[in-house]
Design a protein around this motif. Sequence first.
Motif, PDB file in Angstrom:
ATOM      1  N   GLU A  96       1.777   4.982  -2.639  1.00 13.11           N
ATOM      2  CA  GLU A  96       3.470   5.068  -1.772  1.00 13.11           C
ATOM      3  C   GLU A  96       2.645   6.417  -0.573  1.00 13.11           C
ATOM      4  O   GLU A  96       2.812   6.499   0.308  1.00 13.11           O
ATOM      5  N   ASP A 116      -1.123  -4.910  -3.215  1.00  5.71           N
ATOM      6  CA  ASP A 116      -1.823  -3.792  -2.359  1.00  5.71           C
ATOM      7  C   ASP A 116      -3.231  -3.800  -3.100  1.00  5.71           C
ATOM      8  O   ASP A 116      -4.124  -3.616  -2.758  1.00  5.71           O
ATOM      9  N   LYS A 151       1.122  -0.615  -0.856  1.00  7.15           N
ATOM     10  CA  LYS A 151       2.297  -0.969  -1.608  1.00  7.15           C
ATOM     11  C   LYS A 151       1.356  -1.318  -3.180  1.00  7.15           C
ATOM     12  O   LYS A 151       0.626  -1.439  -3.033  1.00  7.15           O
ATOM     13  N   TYR A 152       2.510  -1.066  -4.267  1.00  7.36           N
ATOM     14  CA  TYR A 152       1.560  -1.690  -5.458  1.00  7.36           C
ATOM     15  C   TYR A 152       1.044  -3.019  -5.901  1.00  7.36           C
ATOM     16  O   TYR A 152       0.429  -3.476  -6.007  1.00  7.36           O
TER      17      TYR A 152
END
Length: 169
Positions: free
Chosen positions: A46, A54, A51-52
């Motif tokens: 972040e 990604d 983003k997670y």
Amino acid sequence: STSSTRSSAILVLENSPIKTLADLKGKKVAFAKGSSSQYMIACALEKVGLKYTDIKPVNLTPAEALPAFERGDFDAWVIWDPYTAETERKLRTRLLADNTTVFGKKAAVESPGFYYAAPDFVRDHPDIVKTILQELEKAGSWAKNNYKDSAKLLSKLYKVDLATMEIVE
């Protein structure tokens, strides 16, 4: 209890082309699911606008992850002490980020430990919870004042060698 600045780390192998947190996009990142490491990687991503989703999460325990990391089965590892220290001793690694990088200096120095408890037990037995917390505080003080003895006990518990435990802050 508090954690040292380096107690949690995002590591890559020394020869990795990954140089920054942003370089983790599309990469395999290992951590123990549901752990502080999973939270750390989410916050780290972040921070650099990722983003997670990604990354490609690889859920492994520390014991499973060390040999897999050495083999290159994943690109980066989010891990905590004593496994951070053990990995840095055994492998040629590079630190991508640590508590300070992700959470800031104050958070890194004052990062609290945490305990799980059943809400019903906490509600129904506050006196027992208080006693347990007091005893944990005493154990923590003993460990700080008896560093060598503490390292011997913890090296057996975590199944890491004594030399590693002695360098864990």
